[in-house]
Design an enzyme around this catalytic site. Structure first.
Site, PDB file in Angstrom:
ATOM      1  N   THR A 136      36.668  -5.479   4.578  1.00  0.00           N
ATOM      2  CA  THR A 136      37.915  -4.740   4.757  1.00  0.00           C
ATOM      3  C   THR A 136      38.925  -5.609   5.475  1.00  0.00           C
ATOM      4  OG1 THR A 136      39.038  -2.918   5.854  1.00  0.00           O
ATOM      5  CG2 THR A 136      36.999  -3.627   6.884  1.00  0.00           C
ATOM      6  N   ASP A 138      41.223  -4.268   7.039  1.00  0.00           N
ATOM      7  CA  ASP A 138      41.653  -3.442   8.175  1.00  0.00           C
ATOM      8  C   ASP A 138      40.855  -3.720   9.446  1.00  0.00           C
ATOM      9  OD1 ASP A 138      43.308  -2.245   6.296  1.00  0.00           O
ATOM     10  OD2 ASP A 138      41.905  -0.612   5.904  1.00  0.00           O
ATOM     11  N   GLY A 184      46.576  -1.629   7.382  1.00  0.00           N
ATOM     12  CA  GLY A 184      45.622  -1.440   8.478  1.00  0.00           C
ATOM     13  C   GLY A 184      45.067  -0.033   8.585  1.00  0.00           C
ATOM     14  N   GLU A 240      51.367   0.523   8.954  1.00  0.00           N
ATOM     15  CA  GLU A 240      51.778   1.525   7.953  1.00  0.00           C
ATOM     16  C   GLU A 240      51.603   2.966   8.449  1.00  0.00           C
ATOM     17  OE1 GLU A 240      49.302   0.925   4.459  1.00  0.00           O
ATOM     18  OE2 GLU A 240      47.462   1.001   5.612  1.00  0.00           O
ATOM     19  N   GLN A 294      49.762  -9.339   1.057  1.00  0.00           N
ATOM     20  CA  GLN A 294      49.059  -9.733   2.286  1.00  0.00           C
ATOM     21  C   GLN A 294      47.545  -9.784   2.112  1.00  0.00           C
ATOM     22  OE1 GLN A 294      49.400  -6.413   5.497  1.00  0.00           O
ATOM     23  NE2 GLN A 294      50.445  -5.613   3.688  1.00  0.00           N
ATOM     24  N   ARG A 295      47.018  -9.048   1.152  1.00  0.00           N
ATOM     25  CA  ARG A 295      45.561  -9.044   0.993  1.00  0.00           C
ATOM     26  C   ARG A 295      45.098  -9.840  -0.227  1.00  0.00           C
ATOM     27  NH1 ARG A 295      44.622  -2.542  -0.270  1.00  0.00           N
ATOM     28  NH2 ARG A 295      44.717  -2.689  -2.525  1.00  0.00           N
TER      29      ARG A 295
END
Lengths: 395, 395
Positions: A136, A138, A184, A240, A294-295
């Site tokens: 993840t 996050d 996140g 977010e 971003q990912r």
């Protein structure tokens, strides 16, 4: 020793290194000749239920290497909740394919799925080992020091903040304020990562908003304005799901747009705060949202992250062959010397399922709305090679 | 031979390599011991008018190297239009600092400023040589094959599209469509660059919208839907100033938000098209806006771009000492062999000022809403090292 068949599932949001874990499983399986057949579900549990399954047994080493360096889940992903009622279907399909080992590469929801399948296979007497391979961006999985995917995305966000900061500082009066909205979910790890390249109070970010601490608009705007007045520019990085007292920012506001079907659209916390700041400061406030970029940005992959993503895949196969079941492959930070290193250990999936690892209190200074040095010490090794140091003639 | 003083101005939007040009000027000036003093205006013409000027004569080679690898304009930038009425002021200040050489690192507006100052210095009898050092991510300067700053931003956009594409393909039904809004002002060079990594019709982007061709909503939505139905996902890249028949998309729509001061806010073309697509296709459409991140991400710097940015700075000093005036340092693509190489030549600033280089007709296929192979052949050498090739198991 070949024993039986294995199935790999990729699940949830993708990361720049999720396929390194897939490659780790495939390479170690080939090396140890562990399984008679090794299958992949196309588009996760959704695909599994449709028997959309690919045979990866004879995949070449070259193909594995190519998959390893590709972002996004190579097998395709899905968001699907396994419950008592649909698990019987799944177990039937696993039985048809003679699956004895199930590797789920995923986050919190996947841990819950692993737990559910583990419980139900025991009840029904179906012999299955379920191994959860963490993934993840996050970084919100408990039971592991950190999660593969986080380091690379953190590196992107740190570099994006440094760059966008230089841009805002450069442009001064014509566009002095930038608000960047990052991902996140309900935890502030990624937003906090924007501070990794910050060395002085003049460097960006000047404000970080995380979901763990409600934003007071007055506090936020005062800090933004003070920074702008002092340094001629300001950068805020907003998670977010940042909240104010009424809940997630944006969701409690008036809908911005209503389409012809009556669907209402809300913009996120970053958008709202940028409009608020524009009203207050009467200067142009840029709003930037890198979103899935971003990912998935391969030029920001952290070598540490990439290596560990493969490590958890490799170890998953080893632990599975040793009989592990209903466990997540956790990353342990070794504290033996000053140079960062890590190893793996096992955490029961029931300890991980449906839980969220929030940013601890000592990682965020809610008075100054900035991550602490403790957070930076934690995060710096995970982003791989050091960040560049930028020149500053505009002191 | 030391002759007299020089001043450097950085102007307009920043790029990841604008400081390579500054470094080129400073290094060559030191090497040739060209000028008695070399000054920099802080925040461009705005700063110059406030006599906010820094002395760079004794800057160390180490500091120059550090500046060279920092994004954003190290001296600070501004957007300021030099006119007949304010130029006298500027000439007085230049005279006080005994400036005989003025280097303006900038885009179209800066060329207009260079032209204006050149004209007025001649009229007033002030001996000044004005050299325009090109810089723009938009690649919209005429008189040069391409502009420093474009290659690196194009590389970012190409990689971002490839990555976000893999993410959308991966996520399939849960978030199958992504719309990315990129910069470029009134020209489609950057939006077109999203296609550099596209090798097959399945690869992203599937639609590119450029300001040179009005968007027909029906055509756009049909293509988006067809792609989604065929491949299970779709990515559109939209230039910020994309237009429909009524003008720039977003600006002609109802304001999305009105603040307490009565200021109205409009979102851009990407936002509008994402909402439109969401209404039509009834699936989640992600909207991403990298903003200034695209023009400041150091991990995407193109080596070719970076080298050429320094080259135009270096050459600017050499040409200036040979007496050049009111010229831009243009980049010429050498066609001598198959390996890309470039050199410089001079273009009168009057040919560049206030003009825009649009995407030529043979670089864009308006029927398929995609850049052509001709565009890709043009752009590929400029982004530096080859893009990665991603694996695809979801064929």
């Amino acid at each position: 020793m070949k024993s039986s068949n294995a199935l790999i599932i990729q699940s949830g949001g993708s990361t720049p290194v999720i396929n390194q874990s897939l490659a780790g499983i495939l390479r170690e399986s080939k090396k140890l000749a562990s399984f008679t057949k090794i299958y992949g579900a196309i588009h996760g549990t959704d695909g599994l239920l449709k028997r959309n399954i690919t045979d990866l047994t004879n995949i070449s080493s070259l193909d594995i290497s190519s998959i390893a360096t590709t972002p996004g889940a190579a097998l395709g992903s899905s968001r699907y909740k396994i419950t008592q009622s649909n698990a019987t279907n799944i177990l039937n399909i696993l039985s048809d394919y003679k699956i004895a080992y199930l590797f789920i590469i995923g986050g919190n929801d996947s841990a819950a799925n692993a737990k559910e399948l583990g419980t139900l296979s025991k009840i029904s007497g179906y012999k299955l080992q379920v191994i959860h391979v963490p993934k993840t961006i996050d970084n919100d999985l408990i039971g592991t020091d950190h999660s593969p995917g986080f380091g690379s995305t953190a590196r992107f966000i740190a570099l994006a903040t440094m760059g966008a900061g230089k841009d805002a500082q450069t442009m001064g009066q014509s566009a002095p304020i930038t608000i960047i909205e990052v991902m996140g979910r309900d935890a502030g790890w990624l937003a906090a990562s924007s501070s990794i390249g910050k060395n002085t109070c003049q460097d960006p970010p000047h404000i970080v908003c995380v979901p763990e601490h409600n934003i007071n608009y007055e506090h936020f705007l005062n800090q933004l304005e003070n920074t702008y007045r002092q340094f001629g520019y300001a950068v805020a990085v907003v998670a977010e799901n940042s909240k104010n007292e009424e809940g997630i920012i944006g969701k409690t506001e008036k809908a911005l747009y209503e389409d012809q079907f009556g669907h209402k659209y809300f913009e996120g916390a970053g958008y709202h705060l940028s409009k608020l700041a524009e009203s207050r400061l009467k200067v142009r406030v840029r709003y930037e949202k890198p979103g899935t970029i971003q990912r998935s940005m391969v030029s920001c992959i952290s070598i540490v992250d990439s290596t560990e993503a493969e490590m958890v895949g490799t170890k998953a196969v080893q632990y599975a062959l040793q009989g592990a079941n209903e466990v997540m492959i956790s990353i342990k930070r070794d504290q033996l010397n000053s140079k960062y290193s890590s190893s793996t250990e096992l955490t029961p999936v029931k300890n991980v399922a449906d839980k969220v690892k929030y940013l601890p209190a000592n990682y965020f200074d809610n008075q100054n709305l900035l991550p602490t040095e403790d957070f930076k010490s934690y995060a710096i090794p995970l982003i791989g090679s050091p960040l560049p140091i930028f020149a500053n003639l505009l002191k």
